[in-house]
Design an enzyme around this catalytic site. Sequence first.
Site, short mmCIF file in Angstrom:
data_model
loop_
_atom_site.label_atom_id
_atom_site.label_comp_id
_atom_site.label_asym_id
_atom_site.label_seq_id
_atom_site.Cartn_x
_atom_site.Cartn_y
_atom_site.Cartn_z
N GLU A 252 0.66 -1.48 -0.29
CA GLU A 252 -0.04 -0.10 0.22
C GLU A 252 1.14 1.23 -0.16
O GLU A 252 1.85 0.92 1.20
CB GLU A 252 -1.20 -0.04 0.83
CG GLU A 252 -2.29 1.62 0.90
CD GLU A 252 -3.31 1.34 1.78
OE1 GLU A 252 -3.43 1.72 2.48
OE2 GLU A 252 -3.31 -0.03 3.60
N ASP B 81 4.04 11.01 -19.94
CA ASP B 81 5.25 11.25 -21.19
C ASP B 81 4.68 11.93 -22.27
O ASP B 81 5.31 13.39 -22.32
CB ASP B 81 6.10 10.40 -20.64
CG ASP B 81 6.78 9.66 -20.41
OD1 ASP B 81 7.30 10.06 -19.18
OD2 ASP B 81 7.40 8.41 -20.46
N ASP C 208 9.95 5.68 -6.41
CA ASP C 208 9.00 6.38 -6.58
C ASP C 208 8.99 7.48 -7.25
O ASP C 208 9.84 8.17 -6.94
CB ASP C 208 8.61 6.02 -4.71
CG ASP C 208 6.61 6.85 -5.10
OD1 ASP C 208 6.19 6.21 -5.64
OD2 ASP C 208 6.27 8.06 -4.51
#
Length: 221
Positions: free
Chosen positions: A44, A157, A73
């Site tokens: 999580e 992107d 991350d």
Amino acid sequence: MSEPIILVIATRNRGKSREIKALLKDFPVEIRDLNDFGPIPEVEEDGKTFEENAYKKASFTARILGLPALADDSGLEVEALGGRPGVMSARFAGPNATDEENNAKLLRELEGVENRRARFCCVISIAVPTGFALTYEGVCEGEIVTEPRGRNGFGYDPLFYYPPLGKTFAEMTMEEKSAVSHRGKALRELRDEFDKVLVWIRQRLEEERRILGLIHDHDRT
């Protein structure tokens, strides 16, 4: 000669895996990702920062698989949105949102907004099963265009425009993107120190084996 270290990239995103594998291909390390293993519990990602989430993913994967793990991350911070979507970048339009849905929501929220400044941030964490970790960071400044451009890459992107090259990330080749991207910068920082990282990993794993050996010896007495 010492046996190669297996390093698990804590992702099932094949695009992300390819970028990381390409940058670390010259090192004596066997790189795998979560697609090489059976089902494991989902982490999580409830950290409030990129650092918290990267460490959580890396340390969880390392503990579950018993192997050193690398997690990143990363996300998009848009100035006019107060830094959003930030750590919610992958879930901006909902828990199971597609890239297209996230991009569409971003464009809706920026409709009519003049300030299009944004930046991609990436934090990489490398953890061993005992929980120790190393951290690397990278940032890339750019702008959000008004409609998707390009077919390469993933995530935001097609909307992230990088002025020095005059292209969105999705209009770049993987080599062009890796040279300037947030993940590319963080990975190059990691790559430049990777010999030391491998030494660090070996030392941590040796400590772990020694501690387990002591526990087993104690259990037998």
